[in-house]
Every structure is written in structure tokens, then in C-alpha cells.
Design a protein around this motif. Structure first.
Motif, PDB file in Angstrom:
ATOM      1  N   LEU A  21      -3.549 -14.643  -0.882  1.00 32.79           N
ATOM      2  CA  LEU A  21      -4.230 -13.352  -0.953  1.00 32.79           C
ATOM      3  C   LEU A  21      -3.210 -12.221  -0.992  1.00 32.79           C
ATOM      4  O   LEU A  21      -2.090 -12.347  -0.480  1.00 32.79           O
ATOM      5  CB  LEU A  21      -5.155 -13.178   0.251  1.00 32.79           C
ATOM      6  CG  LEU A  21      -6.345 -14.135   0.331  1.00 32.79           C
ATOM      7  CD1 LEU A  21      -7.057 -13.980   1.674  1.00 32.79           C
ATOM      8  CD2 LEU A  21      -7.315 -13.886  -0.814  1.00 32.79           C
ATOM      9  N   PRO A  22      -3.573 -11.063  -1.550  1.00 30.87           N
ATOM     10  CA  PRO A  22      -2.661  -9.914  -1.585  1.00 30.87           C
ATOM     11  C   PRO A  22      -2.303  -9.425  -0.186  1.00 30.87           C
ATOM     12  O   PRO A  22      -3.060  -9.628   0.772  1.00 30.87           O
ATOM     13  CB  PRO A  22      -3.465  -8.857  -2.356  1.00 30.87           C
ATOM     14  CG  PRO A  22      -4.522  -9.608  -3.085  1.00 30.87           C
ATOM     15  CD  PRO A  22      -4.835 -10.808  -2.247  1.00 30.87           C
ATOM     16  N   ASP A  23      -1.172  -8.745  -0.075  1.00 36.69           N
ATOM     17  CA  ASP A  23      -0.713  -8.238   1.221  1.00 36.69           C
ATOM     18  C   ASP A  23      -1.761  -7.338   1.875  1.00 36.69           C
ATOM     19  O   ASP A  23      -1.973  -7.390   3.095  1.00 36.69           O
ATOM     20  CB  ASP A  23       0.578  -7.444   1.046  1.00 36.69           C
ATOM     21  CG  ASP A  23       1.774  -8.367   0.787  1.00 36.69           C
ATOM     22  OD1 ASP A  23       1.560  -9.593   0.724  1.00 36.69           O
ATOM     23  OD2 ASP A  23       2.900  -7.856   0.652  1.00 36.69           O
ATOM     24  N   GLY A  24      -2.416  -6.493   1.064  1.00 34.29           N
ATOM     25  CA  GLY A  24      -3.395  -5.572   1.634  1.00 34.29           C
ATOM     26  C   GLY A  24      -4.549  -6.286   2.296  1.00 34.29           C
ATOM     27  O   GLY A  24      -5.013  -5.880   3.369  1.00 34.29           O
ATOM     28  N   VAL A  25      -5.018  -7.372   1.681  1.00 30.97           N
ATOM     29  CA  VAL A  25      -6.131  -8.131   2.255  1.00 30.97           C
ATOM     30  C   VAL A  25      -5.695  -8.834   3.539  1.00 30.97           C
ATOM     31  O   VAL A  25      -6.402  -8.823   4.549  1.00 30.97           O
ATOM     32  CB  VAL A  25      -6.672  -9.153   1.237  1.00 30.97           C
ATOM     33  CG1 VAL A  25      -7.754 -10.026   1.861  1.00 30.97           C
ATOM     34  CG2 VAL A  25      -7.212  -8.442   0.005  1.00 30.97           C
ATOM     35  N   ARG A  80       6.227 -16.118   4.533  1.00 31.06           N
ATOM     36  CA  ARG A  80       5.301 -15.236   3.801  1.00 31.06           C
ATOM     37  C   ARG A  80       4.621 -14.246   4.729  1.00 31.06           C
ATOM     38  O   ARG A  80       4.374 -13.087   4.381  1.00 31.06           O
ATOM     39  CB  ARG A  80       4.259 -16.118   3.095  1.00 31.06           C
ATOM     40  CG  ARG A  80       3.030 -15.387   2.572  1.00 31.06           C
ATOM     41  CD  ARG A  80       3.345 -14.699   1.253  1.00 31.06           C
ATOM     42  NE  ARG A  80       2.151 -14.131   0.656  1.00 31.06           N
ATOM     43  CZ  ARG A  80       1.671 -12.919   0.904  1.00 31.06           C
ATOM     44  NH1 ARG A  80       2.313 -12.125   1.750  1.00 31.06           N
ATOM     45  NH2 ARG A  80       0.579 -12.475   0.300  1.00 31.06           N
ATOM     46  N   TRP A  81       4.297 -14.683   5.951  1.00 30.93           N
ATOM     47  CA  TRP A  81       3.556 -13.849   6.888  1.00 30.93           C
ATOM     48  C   TRP A  81       4.456 -12.947   7.739  1.00 30.93           C
ATOM     49  O   TRP A  81       3.964 -12.015   8.373  1.00 30.93           O
ATOM     50  CB  TRP A  81       2.722 -14.736   7.827  1.00 30.93           C
ATOM     51  CG  TRP A  81       1.527 -15.347   7.171  1.00 30.93           C
ATOM     52  CD1 TRP A  81       1.512 -16.392   6.291  1.00 30.93           C
ATOM     53  CD2 TRP A  81       0.168 -14.958   7.342  1.00 30.93           C
ATOM     54  NE1 TRP A  81       0.230 -16.690   5.908  1.00 30.93           N
ATOM     55  CE2 TRP A  81      -0.630 -15.815   6.538  1.00 30.93           C
ATOM     56  CE3 TRP A  81      -0.469 -13.980   8.098  1.00 30.93           C
ATOM     57  CZ2 TRP A  81      -2.011 -15.718   6.475  1.00 30.93           C
ATOM     58  CZ3 TRP A  81      -1.856 -13.878   8.033  1.00 30.93           C
ATOM     59  CH2 TRP A  81      -2.607 -14.740   7.226  1.00 30.93           C
ATOM     60  N   ARG A  82       5.734 -13.231   7.773  1.00 32.74           N
ATOM     61  CA  ARG A  82       6.610 -12.564   8.740  1.00 32.74           C
ATOM     62  C   ARG A  82       6.571 -11.037   8.668  1.00 32.74           C
ATOM     63  O   ARG A  82       6.486 -10.366   9.697  1.00 32.74           O
ATOM     64  CB  ARG A  82       8.039 -13.074   8.549  1.00 32.74           C
ATOM     65  CG  ARG A  82       8.973 -12.735   9.718  1.00 32.74           C
ATOM     66  CD  ARG A  82      10.239 -13.546   9.599  1.00 32.74           C
ATOM     67  NE  ARG A  82       9.947 -14.978   9.657  1.00 32.74           N
ATOM     68  CZ  ARG A  82      10.761 -15.919   9.190  1.00 32.74           C
ATOM     69  NH1 ARG A  82      11.907 -15.577   8.615  1.00 32.74           N
ATOM     70  NH2 ARG A  82      10.431 -17.192   9.281  1.00 32.74           N
ATOM     71  N   PRO A  83       6.606 -10.417   7.486  1.00 29.94           N
ATOM     72  CA  PRO A  83       6.616  -8.946   7.463  1.00 29.94           C
ATOM     73  C   PRO A  83       5.235  -8.304   7.511  1.00 29.94           C
ATOM     74  O   PRO A  83       5.137  -7.077   7.591  1.00 29.94           O
ATOM     75  CB  PRO A  83       7.289  -8.645   6.117  1.00 29.94           C
ATOM     76  CG  PRO A  83       6.895  -9.792   5.247  1.00 29.94           C
ATOM     77  CD  PRO A  83       6.795 -10.985   6.134  1.00 29.94           C
ATOM     78  N   LEU A  84       4.183  -9.105   7.453  1.00 34.95           N
ATOM     79  CA  LEU A  84       2.853  -8.536   7.284  1.00 34.95           C
ATOM     80  C   LEU A  84       2.381  -7.742   8.494  1.00 34.95           C
ATOM     81  O   LEU A  84       1.785  -6.679   8.358  1.00 34.95           O
ATOM     82  CB  LEU A  84       1.843  -9.649   6.961  1.00 34.95           C
ATOM     83  CG  LEU A  84       2.019 -10.342   5.606  1.00 34.95           C
ATOM     84  CD1 LEU A  84       1.015 -11.478   5.462  1.00 34.95           C
ATOM     85  CD2 LEU A  84       1.852  -9.340   4.471  1.00 34.95           C
ATOM     86  N   TRP A  85       2.610  -8.269   9.697  1.00 34.66           N
ATOM     87  CA  TRP A  85       2.093  -7.588  10.877  1.00 34.66           C
ATOM     88  C   TRP A  85       2.687  -6.197  11.033  1.00 34.66           C
ATOM     89  O   TRP A  85       1.991  -5.247  11.403  1.00 34.66           O
ATOM     90  CB  TRP A  85       2.373  -8.417  12.137  1.00 34.66           C
ATOM     91  CG  TRP A  85       1.890  -7.706  13.376  1.00 34.66           C
ATOM     92  CD1 TRP A  85       0.608  -7.595  13.805  1.00 34.66           C
ATOM     93  CD2 TRP A  85       2.689  -6.971  14.309  1.00 34.66           C
ATOM     94  NE1 TRP A  85       0.549  -6.843  14.955  1.00 34.66           N
ATOM     95  CE2 TRP A  85       1.814  -6.454  15.285  1.00 34.66           C
ATOM     96  CE3 TRP A  85       4.057  -6.718  14.419  1.00 34.66           C
ATOM     97  CZ2 TRP A  85       2.263  -5.684  16.352  1.00 34.66           C
ATOM     98  CZ3 TRP A  85       4.505  -5.936  15.479  1.00 34.66           C
ATOM     99  CH2 TRP A  85       3.619  -5.441  16.438  1.00 34.66           C
ATOM    100  N   ARG A  86       3.968  -6.063  10.719  1.00 36.85           N
ATOM    101  CA  ARG A  86       4.621  -4.763  10.889  1.00 36.85           C
ATOM    102  C   ARG A  86       4.108  -3.720   9.909  1.00 36.85           C
ATOM    103  O   ARG A  86       4.218  -2.518  10.147  1.00 36.85           O
ATOM    104  CB  ARG A  86       6.138  -4.916  10.731  1.00 36.85           C
ATOM    105  CG  ARG A  86       6.771  -5.771  11.814  1.00 36.85           C
ATOM    106  CD  ARG A  86       8.256  -6.002  11.541  1.00 36.85           C
ATOM    107  NE  ARG A  86       8.826  -6.939  12.505  1.00 36.85           N
ATOM    108  CZ  ARG A  86       9.376  -6.565  13.661  1.00 36.85           C
ATOM    109  NH1 ARG A  86       9.441  -5.300  13.980  1.00 36.85           N
ATOM    110  NH2 ARG A  86       9.865  -7.462  14.489  1.00 36.85           N
ATOM    111  N   SER A  87       3.554  -4.162   8.791  1.00 39.88           N
ATOM    112  CA  SER A  87       3.046  -3.218   7.794  1.00 39.88           C
ATOM    113  C   SER A  87       1.521  -3.133   7.778  1.00 39.88           C
ATOM    114  O   SER A  87       0.964  -2.256   7.121  1.00 39.88           O
ATOM    115  CB  SER A  87       3.544  -3.630   6.398  1.00 39.88           C
ATOM    116  OG  SER A  87       3.074  -4.933   6.067  1.00 39.88           O
ATOM    117  N   ALA A  88       0.836  -4.030   8.502  1.00 47.39           N
ATOM    118  CA  ALA A  88      -0.632  -4.023   8.539  1.00 47.39           C
ATOM    119  C   ALA A  88      -1.131  -2.850   9.381  1.00 47.39           C
ATOM    120  O   ALA A  88      -0.407  -2.331  10.239  1.00 47.39           O
ATOM    121  CB  ALA A  88      -1.139  -5.340   9.119  1.00 47.39           C
ATOM    122  N   PRO A  89      -2.376  -2.410   9.174  1.00 54.87           N
ATOM    123  CA  PRO A  89      -2.945  -1.364  10.033  1.00 54.87           C
ATOM    124  C   PRO A  89      -2.883  -1.784  11.501  1.00 54.87           C
ATOM    125  O   PRO A  89      -3.305  -2.883  11.862  1.00 54.87           O
ATOM    126  CB  PRO A  89      -4.397  -1.254   9.534  1.00 54.87           C
ATOM    127  CG  PRO A  89      -4.335  -1.696   8.112  1.00 54.87           C
ATOM    128  CD  PRO A  89      -3.302  -2.783   8.075  1.00 54.87           C
TER     129      PRO A  89
END
Length: 483
Positions: A62-66, A88-97
Motif C-alpha cells: 500500500l502507499p505510504d499515505g495509506v 519498509r515500515w521503519r520510516p513510516l511511523w515518524r512521518s505518519a500523523p
């Protein structure tokens, strides 16, 4: 033609049947041999030729935004743990709302952890909630760039704090973006009255154990043109509240303490002057409307009202006036109302019938009493036609039902007169529910065989000690949780 061995009239029929079985068995073996000689195994049920391998990690595609939106819906600790799933998931939390919610144990919050999260998170802010606060670092957190654009704010100091600390002025900086605000155990500064609060998008506001002046309260409401629900729990400092709101759908007020014992200034006069969208007016707690005078001037969509108690100072609905729960003058009916809750210790049918005349389209009626009740003359009198009983009333809940004559009279009144009744629920003590002789006796006294509605059901249910739900304004059946 010679007969087959073991012949007889039905021998050919038995033979043909045997041939049929043999043919089906042979066909099955033939299909099995063909499949075993094939290079590709047959596809499994539910998996087509073009479908991906079921072991593939589809969610990571899925896209990063989703993925960020999914992470933002998780509790804070769980959202942070997603960094360990894969590269793949490592940077997502820091950029997620950001969804940061924590409740301090023993009266304190892990200040270092909150500070670290705010410093490490680079994404937009969605939800920030800290409760049980007993620290002075809140102002610094609220000024953090990580919270820019915050949509949901929940801040509550420790209830044991005395005197109540003031809400930091930095909380006002979120006014342009806030959708939800829950504030507790604090003193709200009078800076609000100076017009510093303008929250064009705020939809829900809860104040719990908050002290705020009458002038500031009115200024706050005037600065929230999109407010959908307002909940006041044990909030003090204002005696009168005049509501003029084009958007407000639900107003709930909850008090537990008797005004003469708290020493606090409590709401005593509520005026719904112009509330075209208001559908629910809810009083919670044993003193939710104690001594309060309620005037409903314009609320054409009001559907849910209560609990109105014996202690209410008065109720005015246009030209209809109640003093306490007793009707003084009937001049107006409110056809929009569908749910009504009464706390009537005397359990008077006169009181109940007058409210049904005032609200002729009532569908659900909740009645609570703690006393023996009174003799009701209506139980033995012929009743004039009432629209509510003839066409609309479908559900009656009576607690706490004792099974004595006054209580039986009230319950049987509805069973014998409500023509579209679907459920009569009687809330009783646990030991009585499981006493078969007692329940059988009650069924006879209630004259169930003579009920006006052929589909009406009667239930004996046990009392459960309900606390006021956190989001009572969101419940479709709020009185089921507070009876």
C-alpha cells in the motif's frame, strides 16, 4: 434374450443401476489420472490463475499515505512498534500523523517519553492526549512544532490538584485547526472572553471538572460556529447558559454533587434560545438538573430529552410549563421528541401521562424510581384516546421495579393501553430475576394475556451499576446506560 443369472423382473433394473455406479467410478478415476499426469497442480479454491501468492505481504504494497493513516489509528506504543516490522515500515511511523495518548500512573506521566516522541516525530499531528497530569511541562509540549496543525486535543490535570491549575495559553494556539477538544481538572482563563478563541472547525467540546466564568463560556461558544456536541461534566463557575447555535446537535450536562454541598457555582438556568439542529438534551448524574430551570424556546428537531428529575426547578416548552415534574400549564406540544427519561421517585402516573400528552409522538420512555411509589387513580379509570399510546410508544423501561401494587399498576398501564408496544423491560434486583415463583406471580399481576399489543414482550432484567459513558453524546440509546 435369455434372462441373466439370478433373473427376475427387476434384474435388468438392478444391472443398469450397477452399470451406472461403475461408470461414475471409472470417470472419477480417469479424471484423477489426468490430473496426476499434469505438470501444474489444479488451483486451490479461491485462488485464480492471476492471483498473487497468498504468502505475499500485500499490506506493505500500500502507499505510504495509506499505511500512515493505519498507523495513526493505533495506540501510541503499537504505532511506534511498527518500525520493527521490516525495513519498509521503519520510516513510516515518524512521518505518519501523530497519535500520542498517554495516561499517567500514580498521578504522573512519563515526561521524558513524551518529550522524546515529540522531538523524534516529524509528521503532522492528529491526536494529542495526556491525563492525570501533575507536572509543569505541559506548556512546553503544547508549543512543540510537532503538534502544529493539531486536530484532537485532550488535556486533564490530576483531580487531586488544589487549587486547579490554569490551562496554559499555548493550548489556544490550536484553535484554527482543532476538531475535538477534551479538557479536564483545570481553570479556564478569562482570556477566552477577550475573543482569543476562534475555532472555526471545532465539532466536539468536553469540559470535565473545569471552572470557567459565565462570560468566558458564552465567548467560547460564540467562537465555535461548527460545534456539534457540547458535554459539561461537573463543570462550575457559571449559573446561566444561553445557547444560540446553528450547528449544535447534542448538549449534555452531568453533576454528581449536591449544589449545597459542593460550594461551587453550578448551572441553574439553561435557555435554548435558537438551536435549529439540536436533537439531544441529556442530563446525567443524580443532580444533573437539580434546581435547574430549563427553557426551550426554539429547538424544532429535539428528539431526546432527559433524565428529568424530581429536583428540576422548572421546564418550559413554549407555552407549556412544568414546575418540577408537575404540569402547571399545557399550551404547546412537541411532536419531534422520540425518547424521554424521567427520574420520578413518587412514580406518579399523572406525571407520566402529562408528559406523554406534551410529547404525543414519543416512542421510547425510560422511568426510574427508588421508592415504593404511590397509589395511582389512573390505573382504574377509563383513558381518553392518547396519540402516544395508540400509535407511537414501542419501548418502556422501568427501574427499579419492586413488584408491589404501585409498580404493577404503572407497568400494567402500559401493557394494557400501548397498542404498538414491542418491549416492556423491568429492571429488578438480581435475586428476584432468578426467583421463578416471584416472576410467575408478576406475570399474572401484569395481566399479560390482556395486553393491548399482541407483539409486546416483557423482560425482567437485573440492575447493573452504570457509570456515565465517556462519550454519552455518541450513543444512540443514552438512557440504556444511565438508568
Amino acid at each position: 434374450m435369455q434372462p441373466l443369472p439370478g433373473g427376475g423382473e427387476d434384474s435388468p433394473r438392478r444391472y443398469n443401476s450397477a452399470m451406472g455406479v461403475s461408470t461414475r467410478a471409472q470417470a472419477k478415476r480417469k479424471r484423477s489420472q489426468q490430473q496426476s499426469g499434469s505438470q501444474e497442480p489444479p488451483p486451490r479454491a479461491g485462488v485464480g490463475a492471476g492471483d498473487p501468492d497468498p504468502n505475499t505481504d500485500l499490506i506493505s504494497l500500500l502507499p505510504d499515505g495509506v499505511l500512515g493513516d493505519i498507523i495513526s489509528l493505533l495506540p501510541t506504543a503499537d504505532g511506534a512498534r511498527t518500525q520493527a516490522i521490516s525495513r519498509r515500515w521503519r520510516p513510516l511511523w515518524r512521518s505518519a500523523p501523530l497519535n500520542l495518548a498517554t495516561r499517567g500512573g500514580g498521578g504522573s506521566v512519563d515526561e521524558a517519553a513524551v518529550t522524546l516522541i515529540l522531538a523524534a516525530h516529524g509528521g503532522p499531528a492528529r491526536h494529542f492526549a495526556v491525563s492525570n497530569l501533575s507536572l509543569a511541562g505541559l506548556d512546553g509540549w503544547l508549543r512543540s512544532p510537532a503538534l502544529d496543525g493539531l486536530r484532537e486535543l485532550g488535556v486533564s490535570y490530576s483531580a487531586a490538584a488544589s487549587p486547579k491549575p490554569a490551562m496554559p495559553p499555548s493550548a489556544l494556539r490550536f484553535s484554527p485547526t482543532l476538531r475535538v477538544a477534551r479538557l479536564g481538572c483545570c481553570h479556564f482563563p478569562d482570556a477566552v472572553a477577550a475573543g482569543q478563541v476562534h475555532s472555526p472547525h471545532l465539532q466536539h467540546l468536553t469540559l470535565r471538572l473545569v471552572t470557567v466564568s459565565e462570560h468566558s463560556m458564552h465567548a467560547m461558544l460564540a467562537g465555535c460556529p461548527a460545534l456539534n456536541s457540547l458535554v459539561l461534566k461537573h463543570s462550575y463557575g457559571f449559573r446561566r447558559l444561553r445557547i444560540n447555535s446553528q450547528s449544535l446537535n447534542c448538549f449534555a450536562v452531568h453533576y454528581n454533587g449536591h449544589p449545597d454541598r459542593t460550594g461551587e457555582i453550578m448551572l441553574q438556568e439553561l435557555i435554548l434560545e435558537n438551536s435549529p439542529c439540536l436533537e439531544r438534551l441529556i442530563h446525567g448524574g443524580p443532580f444533573g438538573d437539580f434546581g435547574m430551570r430549563v427553557s426551550i424556546i426554539s429547538a424544532p428537531k429535539l428528539k431526546v430529552l432527559g433524565r428529568l428529575t424530581d429536583g428540576i426547578g422548572g421546564l418550559e416548552l413554549g407555552g407549556t410549563v412544568f414546575q418540577g415534574l408537575n404540569l402547571i400549564r399545557m399550551a404547546t406540544t412537541m411532536r419531534s421528541l422520540k425518547q424521554l427519561a424521567l427520574f420520578n421517585n413518587a412514580l406518579s402516573l399523572d406525571v407520566i401521562i402529562n408528559f406523554m400528552r406534551c410529547f404525543p409522538c414519543l416512542e421510547k420512555l425510560y422511568i426510574r424510581t427508588h421508592k415504593w411509589g404511590m397509589e395511582n387513580a389512573w390505573a382504574d379509570k377509563p383513558l381518553d384516546r392518547m396519540e402516544c399510546l395508540e400509535l407511537h410508544l414501542k419501548r418502556v423501561v422501568l427501574g427499579f421495579y419492586l413488584g408491589n401494587k404501585p409498580h404493577v399498576d404503572v407497568a400494567s398501564f402500559f401493557l394494557l393501553n400501548a397498542r404498538v408496544l414491542e418491549l416492556m423491560k423491568l429492571v429488578v434486583e438480581t435475586n428476584r430475576v432468578y426467583n421463578r415463583k416471584w416472576t410467575e406471580k408478576q406475570c399474572k399481576q401484569l395481566q399479560l394475556e390482556n395486553r393491548a399489543s399482541s407483539i409486546a414482550q416483557t423482560e425482567f432484567v437485573t440492575f447493573r451499576c452504570f457509570s456515565c459513558p465517556k462519550d454519552i453524546h455518541e450513543l444512540s440509546e443514552p438512557f440504556e446506560h444511565t438508568l
